[in-house]
Design a protein around this motif. Structure first.
Motif, PDB file in Angstrom:
ATOM      1  N   HIS A 192      13.496   7.445  -6.308  1.00  0.00           N
ATOM      2  CA  HIS A 192      13.059   6.500  -7.336  1.00  0.00           C
ATOM      3  C   HIS A 192      14.085   5.405  -7.572  1.00  0.00           C
ATOM      4  N   ASP A 193      15.339   5.662  -7.224  1.00  0.00           N
ATOM      5  CA  ASP A 193      16.317   4.576  -7.226  1.00  0.00           C
ATOM      6  C   ASP A 193      15.962   3.543  -6.157  1.00  0.00           C
ATOM      7  N   VAL A 194      15.469   4.016  -5.013  1.00  0.00           N
ATOM      8  CA  VAL A 194      15.033   3.100  -3.959  1.00  0.00           C
ATOM      9  C   VAL A 194      13.784   2.339  -4.408  1.00  0.00           C
ATOM     10  N   LEU A 195      12.921   2.982  -5.188  1.00  0.00           N
ATOM     11  CA  LEU A 195      11.779   2.261  -5.763  1.00  0.00           C
ATOM     12  C   LEU A 195      12.250   1.085  -6.613  1.00  0.00           C
ATOM     13  N   GLY A 196      13.363   1.261  -7.325  1.00  0.00           N
ATOM     14  CA  GLY A 196      13.909   0.154  -8.107  1.00  0.00           C
ATOM     15  C   GLY A 196      14.267  -1.031  -7.232  1.00  0.00           C
ATOM     16  N   ALA A 197      14.842  -0.756  -6.043  1.00  0.00           N
ATOM     17  CA  ALA A 197      15.154  -1.836  -5.098  1.00  0.00           C
ATOM     18  C   ALA A 197      13.884  -2.487  -4.574  1.00  0.00           C
ATOM     19  N   LEU A 198      12.855  -1.683  -4.326  1.00  0.00           N
ATOM     20  CA  LEU A 198      11.582  -2.233  -3.875  1.00  0.00           C
ATOM     21  C   LEU A 198      10.998  -3.177  -4.927  1.00  0.00           C
ATOM     22  N   ILE A 199      11.094  -2.804  -6.179  1.00  0.00           N
ATOM     23  CA  ILE A 199      10.609  -3.661  -7.259  1.00  0.00           C
ATOM     24  C   ILE A 199      11.358  -4.983  -7.273  1.00  0.00           C
ATOM     25  N   GLU A 200      12.664  -4.943  -7.058  1.00  0.00           N
ATOM     26  CA  GLU A 200      13.430  -6.188  -7.021  1.00  0.00           C
ATOM     27  C   GLU A 200      12.965  -7.100  -5.888  1.00  0.00           C
ATOM     28  N   VAL A 201      12.773  -6.531  -4.707  1.00  0.00           N
ATOM     29  CA  VAL A 201      12.370  -7.337  -3.550  1.00  0.00           C
ATOM     30  C   VAL A 201      10.976  -7.926  -3.753  1.00  0.00           C
ATOM     31  N   PRO A 219      14.437  -3.583   4.976  1.00  0.00           N
ATOM     32  CA  PRO A 219      14.697  -3.417   6.406  1.00  0.00           C
ATOM     33  C   PRO A 219      15.848  -2.478   6.725  1.00  0.00           C
ATOM     34  N   GLU A 220      16.712  -2.185   5.754  1.00  0.00           N
ATOM     35  CA  GLU A 220      17.803  -1.253   6.027  1.00  0.00           C
ATOM     36  C   GLU A 220      17.297   0.153   6.365  1.00  0.00           C
ATOM     37  N   PHE A 221      16.046   0.447   6.012  1.00  0.00           N
ATOM     38  CA  PHE A 221      15.483   1.769   6.303  1.00  0.00           C
ATOM     39  C   PHE A 221      14.697   1.796   7.616  1.00  0.00           C
ATOM     40  N   LYS A 222      14.858   0.781   8.439  1.00  0.00           N
ATOM     41  CA  LYS A 222      14.184   0.750   9.740  1.00  0.00           C
ATOM     42  C   LYS A 222      14.754   1.835  10.654  1.00  0.00           C
ATOM     43  N   PHE A 282      23.427  -0.553  -3.134  1.00  0.00           N
ATOM     44  CA  PHE A 282      23.301   0.902  -3.134  1.00  0.00           C
ATOM     45  C   PHE A 282      22.311   1.383  -2.074  1.00  0.00           C
ATOM     46  N   THR A 283      21.147   0.743  -1.984  1.00  0.00           N
ATOM     47  CA  THR A 283      20.158   1.207  -1.010  1.00  0.00           C
ATOM     48  C   THR A 283      20.627   0.968   0.416  1.00  0.00           C
ATOM     49  N   ARG A 284      21.375  -0.098   0.640  1.00  0.00           N
ATOM     50  CA  ARG A 284      21.904  -0.342   1.980  1.00  0.00           C
ATOM     51  C   ARG A 284      22.900   0.744   2.379  1.00  0.00           C
ATOM     52  N   ALA A 285      23.730   1.159   1.430  1.00  0.00           N
ATOM     53  CA  ALA A 285      24.672   2.245   1.722  1.00  0.00           C
ATOM     54  C   ALA A 285      23.932   3.562   1.922  1.00  0.00           C
ATOM     55  N   LEU A 334       0.844  -1.182   0.000  1.00  0.00           N
ATOM     56  CA  LEU A 334       0.000   0.000   0.000  1.00  0.00           C
ATOM     57  C   LEU A 334       0.887   1.242   0.000  1.00  0.00           C
ATOM     58  N   LEU A 335       0.395   2.334  -0.536  1.00  0.00           N
ATOM     59  CA  LEU A 335       1.212   3.539  -0.622  1.00  0.00           C
ATOM     60  C   LEU A 335       1.675   4.027   0.741  1.00  0.00           C
ATOM     61  N   ASP A 336       0.864   3.839   1.764  1.00  0.00           N
ATOM     62  CA  ASP A 336       1.224   4.329   3.092  1.00  0.00           C
ATOM     63  C   ASP A 336       1.942   3.292   3.946  1.00  0.00           C
ATOM     64  N   ASP A 337       2.324   2.165   3.357  1.00  0.00           N
ATOM     65  CA  ASP A 337       3.123   1.187   4.099  1.00  0.00           C
ATOM     66  C   ASP A 337       4.498   1.768   4.425  1.00  0.00           C
ATOM     67  N   PRO A 338       5.026   1.513   5.625  1.00  0.00           N
ATOM     68  CA  PRO A 338       6.414   1.892   5.908  1.00  0.00           C
ATOM     69  C   PRO A 338       7.372   1.129   5.001  1.00  0.00           C
ATOM     70  N   LEU A 339       8.330   1.829   4.451  1.00  0.00           N
ATOM     71  CA  LEU A 339       9.301   1.224   3.557  1.00  0.00           C
ATOM     72  C   LEU A 339      10.073   0.108   4.253  1.00  0.00           C
ATOM     73  N   GLU A 340      10.312   0.246   5.539  1.00  0.00           N
ATOM     74  CA  GLU A 340      11.119  -0.726   6.285  1.00  0.00           C
ATOM     75  C   GLU A 340      10.503  -2.118   6.312  1.00  0.00           C
ATOM     76  N   GLU A 341       9.202  -2.232   6.036  1.00  0.00           N
ATOM     77  CA  GLU A 341       8.578  -3.548   5.987  1.00  0.00           C
ATOM     78  C   GLU A 341       9.097  -4.374   4.809  1.00  0.00           C
ATOM     79  N   TYR A 342       9.642  -3.714   3.808  1.00  0.00           N
ATOM     80  CA  TYR A 342      10.119  -4.384   2.599  1.00  0.00           C
ATOM     81  C   TYR A 342      11.636  -4.241   2.426  1.00  0.00           C
TER      82      TYR A 342
END
Length: 419
Positions: free
Chosen positions: A214-223, A125-128, A191-194, A115-123
């Protein structure tokens, strides 16, 4: 003026008129779609732009109601070899990649994977528990806990607190070296972990700043997809839409079709820029969702046509009409709009990865409310207008791009040509 500049000047003086006549005869103007003379106004605009400090070459493709009404190419893809811009010339898309990345992420949204309002860290985890820079009583920037998580919506809307590199904030200073290093040594997940180690520039959702969201969105798509970013794009967007020349890396068989990037000096001289080519080489593992794609004008026009037709083209459903409408709606709050203050975007809000026209009077334009698109660093530009069933894709390869000069002039000429 150097040799390249001399060749450009000679081309414009001796060839542009003849090239103009030839290309008008070869351009695709579909009978019954629009009067050819209306869109011919674009041709002197491009000719004048090139004469007055513009690119070595450019191309523009306009479609209305599914038919081509203007398809014109000017000048050189390579000044040194006098290679002309062609229909299959390949360009660096830079930030026009963002629109494709956001469309890809919205496909996964439609499948219920987030969902759009989901915390990014759920997908990711480096952004927790992100941290954010704040100024203390002594005026020093100190990192402390953010007021809340980055939400996936914040990635789409550039309200995450992630930035590009630069000198405007401590976040920018720390981000720059990571972004510069990425093409040579990182994949998307590394990259997103760094990046997640750098404190944010502001609390997520409170402000707008153009950056690496949007680079982080690319990582989300991979996961979420279990594929590499390019594998997903190829399977779900490029192959179904027939975008055969769109990719992150240039193959040897297509290298001679890649337009040269030029630096523009204040006196109008153009000098080849070969310093930004690492991301496009076969060995590069970094697939930038914010700016890494190569494409042709025809390929990108196919993508734009899918969007303007409500998410469907030639029997392939890219997105649903409702999701396209969500993408092309302004998502910024009044507070965030204060940061979204680029002068050439007057009248526009910002949607899920695209500028969105919300006030034509403020923009000084006759374009429709809801017209949307984005641009790339080297001057590529896309405009999509569902009300008029209109798309425009423009390509060039020049730094600085002079987007504030050319983009809205193109827009205004096109709208003046509509019946």
């Amino acid at each position: 003026m150097n040799e390249v500049g001399d060749r450009k000047s000679a081309f414009l003086t001796q060839q542009c008129g003849r090239r103009h006549d030839d290309t008008l005869r070869s351009a695709t103007f579909v009978k019954g779609a629009m009067a050819m003379s209306s869109f011919e106004r674009l041709t002197p605009l491009f000719k004048r732009y090139m004469e007055q400090g513009g690119p070595a070459g450019c191309a523009c493709l306009v479609m209305r109601r599914g038919e081509t009404v203007y398809d014109e190419k000017f000048g050189y893809a390579n000044l040194e070899t006098k290679q002309l811009i062609q229909s299959d010339t390949i360009y660096r898309m830079y930030s026009m990649t963002k629109v494709i990345t956001c469309a890809a992420a919205l496909q996964l949204y439609e499948r219920g994977l987030y969902l759009l309002d989901d915390p990014l860290e759920e997908y990711l985890p480096e952004f927790k528990s992100p941290s954010v820079f704040r100024q203390d009583e002594s005026g020093n920037m100190v990192a402390g806990p953010a007021a809340g998580p980055i939400r996936i919506r914040d990635l789409f809307t550039m309200t995450s607190g992630l930035t590009y590199g630069g000198s405007g904030s401590e976040t920018e200073r720390l981000t720059g070296p990571i972004y510069q290093k990425a093409p040579a040594s990182m994949d998307v997940r590394a990259f997103t972990r760094a990046l997640a180690e750098v404190p944010l520039a502001f609390d997520p959702g409170t402000r707008w700043q153009y950056g690496l969201s949007h680079d982080v969105l690319g990582a989300l798509i991979e996961v979420l997809s279990g594929q590499t970013f390019e594998q997903y794009l190829k399977r779900e967007i490029f192959d179904p839409l027939g975008m055969k020349d769109t990719s992150f890396r240039i193959s040897e068989g297509k290298r001679d079709r890649l337009a040269v990037m030029y630096n523009l000096a204040e006196d109008g001289t153009l000098t080849p820029n070969n310093s930004l080519e690492t991301p496009y080489q076969p060995e590069c593992r970094f697939e930038s969702g914010g700016g890494g794609l190569l494409s042709t004008i025809g390929d990108y026009a196919r993508f734009a046509q899918a969007l303007v037709r409500g998410g469907e083209l030639d029997g392939y459903r890219l997105l649903s009409p409702k999701t396209v409408q969500l993408m092309a709606s302004n998502h910024l709050t009044p507070q965030q709009m204060n940061d979204y203050n680029w002068g050439h975007l007057n009248g526009y809000g910002y949607g899920l990865g695209v500028r969105v026209m919300i006030d034509p009077a403020a923009g000084g334009t006759g374009s429709s409310i809801g017209e949307y698109g984005w641009a790339g660093m080297a001057g590529s530009w896309v405009m999509i207008d569902p009300q008029e069933d209109l798309t425009l894709v423009y390509m060039q390869q020049m730094l600085p791009s002079r987007e504030p000069y050319i983009a809205n002039r193109i827009r205004n000429v096109v709208y003046s040509a509509l019946d």
